[in-house]
Design a protein around this motif. Structure first.
Motif, PDB file in Angstrom:
ATOM      1  N   GLU A  36       0.830  -1.198   0.000  1.00 12.75           N
ATOM      2  CA  GLU A  36       0.000   0.000   0.000  1.00 12.75           C
ATOM      3  C   GLU A  36       0.862   1.245   0.000  1.00 12.75           C
ATOM      4  N   PRO A  37       0.584   2.186  -0.878  1.00  6.04           N
ATOM      5  CA  PRO A  37       1.355   3.426  -0.873  1.00  6.04           C
ATOM      6  C   PRO A  37       1.105   4.225   0.400  1.00  6.04           C
ATOM      7  N   GLY A  38       2.174   4.728   0.977  1.00  6.02           N
ATOM      8  CA  GLY A  38       2.043   5.606   2.136  1.00  6.02           C
ATOM      9  C   GLY A  38       1.944   4.905   3.461  1.00  6.02           C
ATOM     10  N   ARG A  39       1.859   3.567   3.464  1.00  2.55           N
ATOM     11  CA  ARG A  39       1.859   2.848   4.731  1.00  2.55           C
ATOM     12  C   ARG A  39       2.386   1.434   4.509  1.00  2.55           C
ATOM     13  N   LEU A  40       2.934   0.853   5.556  1.00  5.94           N
ATOM     14  CA  LEU A  40       3.584  -0.445   5.441  1.00  5.94           C
ATOM     15  C   LEU A  40       2.602  -1.586   5.708  1.00  5.94           C
ATOM     16  N   THR A  41       2.328  -2.355   4.673  1.00  5.99           N
ATOM     17  CA  THR A  41       1.569  -3.599   4.787  1.00  5.99           C
ATOM     18  C   THR A  41       2.266  -4.611   3.881  1.00  5.99           C
ATOM     19  N   ARG A  42       2.780  -5.673   4.469  1.00  3.67           N
ATOM     20  CA  ARG A  42       3.514  -6.663   3.678  1.00  3.67           C
ATOM     21  C   ARG A  42       3.107  -8.057   4.164  1.00  3.67           C
ATOM     22  N   ARG A  43       2.124  -8.611   3.478  1.00  2.00           N
ATOM     23  CA  ARG A  43       1.604  -9.921   3.863  1.00  2.00           C
ATOM     24  C   ARG A  43       2.402 -11.046   3.190  1.00  2.00           C
ATOM     25  N   PHE A  44       2.156 -12.234   3.679  1.00  2.00           N
ATOM     26  CA  PHE A  44       2.839 -13.446   3.228  1.00  2.00           C
ATOM     27  C   PHE A  44       2.826 -13.596   1.707  1.00  2.00           C
ATOM     28  N   LEU A  45       4.016 -13.686   1.112  1.00  2.00           N
ATOM     29  CA  LEU A  45       4.229 -13.975  -0.303  1.00  2.00           C
ATOM     30  C   LEU A  45       3.502 -13.029  -1.256  1.00  2.00           C
ATOM     31  N   THR A  46       3.304 -11.791  -0.851  1.00  2.00           N
ATOM     32  CA  THR A  46       2.816 -10.751  -1.757  1.00  2.00           C
ATOM     33  C   THR A  46       4.024 -10.144  -2.483  1.00  2.00           C
ATOM     34  N   PRO A  47       3.811  -9.416  -3.581  1.00  2.00           N
ATOM     35  CA  PRO A  47       4.947  -8.912  -4.368  1.00  2.00           C
ATOM     36  C   PRO A  47       6.020  -8.162  -3.580  1.00  2.00           C
ATOM     37  N   PRO A  48       5.688  -7.345  -2.566  1.00  2.00           N
ATOM     38  CA  PRO A  48       6.763  -6.669  -1.834  1.00  2.00           C
ATOM     39  C   PRO A  48       7.731  -7.630  -1.133  1.00  2.00           C
ATOM     40  N   VAL A  49       7.282  -8.850  -0.850  1.00  2.23           N
ATOM     41  CA  VAL A  49       8.186  -9.829  -0.244  1.00  2.23           C
ATOM     42  C   VAL A  49       9.332 -10.151  -1.206  1.00  2.23           C
ATOM     43  N   LYS A  50       9.031 -10.212  -2.514  1.00  2.00           N
ATOM     44  CA  LYS A  50      10.096 -10.430  -3.502  1.00  2.00           C
ATOM     45  C   LYS A  50      11.093  -9.281  -3.485  1.00  2.00           C
ATOM     46  N   GLU A  51      10.602  -8.051  -3.311  1.00  2.00           N
ATOM     47  CA  GLU A  51      11.501  -6.903  -3.222  1.00  2.00           C
ATOM     48  C   GLU A  51      12.432  -7.025  -2.022  1.00  2.00           C
ATOM     49  N   VAL A  52      11.861  -7.386  -0.886  1.00  2.00           N
ATOM     50  CA  VAL A  52      12.674  -7.544   0.324  1.00  2.00           C
ATOM     51  C   VAL A  52      13.693  -8.654   0.117  1.00  2.00           C
ATOM     52  N   HIS A  53      13.257  -9.765  -0.475  1.00  2.00           N
ATOM     53  CA  HIS A  53      14.173 -10.872  -0.739  1.00  2.00           C
ATOM     54  C   HIS A  53      15.334 -10.425  -1.618  1.00  2.00           C
ATOM     55  N   ALA A  54      15.030  -9.706  -2.696  1.00  2.91           N
ATOM     56  CA  ALA A  54      16.084  -9.271  -3.602  1.00  2.91           C
ATOM     57  C   ALA A  54      17.090  -8.381  -2.886  1.00  2.91           C
ATOM     58  N   HIS A  55      16.575  -7.493  -2.054  1.00  4.79           N
ATOM     59  CA  HIS A  55      17.442  -6.575  -1.318  1.00  4.79           C
ATOM     60  C   HIS A  55      18.328  -7.324  -0.321  1.00  4.79           C
ATOM     61  N   LEU A  56      17.718  -8.205   0.467  1.00  3.95           N
ATOM     62  CA  LEU A  56      18.481  -8.941   1.470  1.00  3.95           C
ATOM     63  C   LEU A  56      19.412  -9.965   0.822  1.00  3.95           C
ATOM     64  N   ARG A  57      19.007 -10.514  -0.307  1.00  2.00           N
ATOM     65  CA  ARG A  57      19.861 -11.470  -1.018  1.00  2.00           C
ATOM     66  C   ARG A  57      21.183 -10.797  -1.408  1.00  2.00           C
ATOM     67  N   ARG A  58      21.109  -9.558  -1.920  1.00  2.00           N
ATOM     68  CA  ARG A  58      22.330  -8.839  -2.277  1.00  2.00           C
ATOM     69  C   ARG A  58      23.238  -8.685  -1.066  1.00  2.00           C
ATOM     70  N   ARG A  59      22.651  -8.365   0.065  1.00  2.00           N
ATOM     71  CA  ARG A  59      23.441  -8.210   1.283  1.00  2.00           C
ATOM     72  C   ARG A  59      24.106  -9.513   1.670  1.00  2.00           C
ATOM     73  N   MET A  60      23.366 -10.611   1.570  1.00  2.00           N
ATOM     74  CA  MET A  60      23.918 -11.918   1.927  1.00  2.00           C
ATOM     75  C   MET A  60      25.074 -12.298   1.012  1.00  2.00           C
ATOM     76  N   ILE A  61      24.918 -12.038  -0.274  1.00  2.00           N
ATOM     77  CA  ILE A  61      25.969 -12.388  -1.233  1.00  2.00           C
ATOM     78  C   ILE A  61      27.242 -11.597  -0.945  1.00  2.00           C
ATOM     79  N   VAL A  62      27.097 -10.307  -0.645  1.00  2.00           N
ATOM     80  CA  VAL A  62      28.250  -9.480  -0.301  1.00  2.00           C
ATOM     81  C   VAL A  62      28.965 -10.041   0.932  1.00  2.00           C
ATOM     82  N   LEU A  63      28.203 -10.616   1.851  1.00  2.00           N
ATOM     83  CA  LEU A  63      28.779 -11.197   3.070  1.00  2.00           C
ATOM     84  C   LEU A  63      29.356 -12.593   2.843  1.00  2.00           C
TER      85      LEU A  63
END
Length: 427
Positions: A36-63
């Motif tokens: 949702e624009p303007g507020r944080l709602t991130r339910r199980f396996l919704t598209p924003p979860v893929k965004e979070v995964h991609a972001h954290l995956r990059r961090r993990m790879i760097v580590l």
């Protein structure tokens, strides 16, 4: 999908205070990945979860971590130092949220876990560390919490795959639509060489702030009893029915709700126990100003870290409900909806965490958690413990949820000491 660089990923060598500031910035960055624009709602396996995964995956790879997503959508990374002992420690928390959430519930524990992998490399920690960003803890989308940690703990019931969300999408379909195969669920189970699980989480309550403390070692996660209670009387005309001839369901419920408060305070003092009870929802019918209420439904939620205390007080509260209803000429029915035993954290790990608090120069505070966490599920499979951070204003599950930079710094300092003290346990 967000390509925004991580504040931690791009930072030069820093002191602990700067590292804490970067952790907070990272959490706020992830909070922008929402349904949702303007507020944080991130339910199980919704598209924003893929965004979070991609972001954290990059961090993990760097580590230098090996990264994968299991069959229920948990993002997992393994840091395996050269010459490791083989036995691993698991760190993590959840990345799903309630609707209109704050930026730190769950996610803070994941971001701190990755920062601790960085620390482990600098400190030459000899054992592997796995970080898990659990896909579902809140239970918002399908009405059942801890789906991610259930799978890791080997407690995922295949019958859950038939659950449907509000749009009629089954849990199985949501997993497949995310690019995963629920037939691989067994592979999500924790590695047999895991010697412990450690979760860092905001307290989500007022205790640490009231005591002017930054951190606490969690001793147990409270057991819960939940009931739907019904008082059935007789609806009637408010003007023509004398007081002595009424069968008022609402006044009976009101007397009982006050009895809940007084009895729980008395039992908590008598047993020196962490004990709370809440009548959180009430529904009166016909709910008209000129009609005596004939039916009232009330919820009851009782929690304690000591199961026998919780069970005693539940029996007393239900008995009082029967007595009040009988005296007032109404009927009392209680339907149990949950009976979740308390889950103790591992004594040895928690003792080491308490020692780390003292060793890092902080007061050693131990406390139970009144809220559920992934650690309570993981504790059924592997020794587990938790570290709480102070929650300013006791505000959580709300956009105003926050953490203090000094508290995050303190959590990093204590956790680094904890990692060092775990070396012998990994051998």
């Amino acid at each position: 999908m967000s390509d925004t660089a991580s504040p931690i990923e791009t930072a030069p060598p820093r002191n602990l205070r700067q590292r804490a500031a970067d952790v907070i910035a990272e959490c706020r960055l992830l909070a922008a990945m929402s349904e949702e624009p303007g507020r944080l709602t991130r339910r199980f396996l919704t598209p924003p979860v893929k965004e979070v995964h991609a972001h954290l995956r990059r961090r993990m790879i760097v580590l230098g971590m090996t990264v994968w997503v299991d069959a229920v959508g948990n993002l997992r990374g393994l840091w395996n130092p050269e010459g490791s002992t083989g036995k691993r420690l698991v760190l993590g928390s959840h990345i799903d949220t309630v609707p209109d959430a704050g930026a730190f519930d769950g996610v803070l524990g994941v971001v701190l876990a990755l920062e601790l992998v960085r620390s482990a490399a600098e400190l030459s920690i000899p054992y592997p560390i796995e970080v898990i960003a659990f896909s579902e803890e809140e239970g918002v989308r399908f009405g059942v919490p801890f789906l991610g940690s259930r799978a890791v703990a080997g407690r995922f019931d295949p019958a859950l795959l038939a659950l449907q969300d509000t749009e009629g999408v089954t849990l199985e379909k949501s997993i497949r639509d995310f690019g995963l195969d629920p037939r691989d669920m067994d592979a999500a189970k924790l590695d047999e060489n895991t010697f412990g699980f450690f979760e860092i989480h905001i307290e989500q309550g007022p205790v640490l702030e009231a005591e002017i403390l930054q951190l606490a070692a969690v001793t147990a996660i409270a057991g819960q009893s939940r009931f739907h209670v019904t008082f059935s009387g007789q609806a009637n005309h408010a003007g023509t029915t004398p007081m002595r001839l009424r069968h008022d369901a609402l006044t009976a419920a009101a007397e009982w709700i006050l009895a809940v408060e007084s009895e729980v305070r008395r039992y908590a003092a008598r047993h020196e126990a962490e004990l709370v009870a809440t009548a959180g929802k009430i529904e009166a019918k016909p709910n008209a100003s000129n009609v005596i209420p004939g039916l009232v439904k009330v919820t009851l939620d009782v929690r304690s870290d000591r199961d026998f205390v919780r069970q005693i007080v539940v029996e007393e509260l239900l008995a009082q409900g029967e007595a009040i209803a009988s005296r007032r000429g109404v009927r009392f029915v209680a339907e149990q909806k949950m009976d979740q035993p308390a889950v103790s954290m591992d004594e040895e790990l928690t003792a080491l965490l308490a020692e780390a608090l003292g060793g890092a120069g902080f007061p050693v505070r131990r406390m139970p958690s009144g809220a559920g966490h992934d650690a309570m599920v993981m504790a059924t499979r592997v020794p587990s413990t938790m570290l709480f951070l102070r929650t300013p204003g006791a505000i959580s599950h709300h956009p105003d949820e926050s953490v203090m930079e000094t508290d995050v710094e303190a959590a990093l300092r204590v956790s680094e000491v904890f990692l060092k003290r775990l070396t012998f346990k990994s051998l």
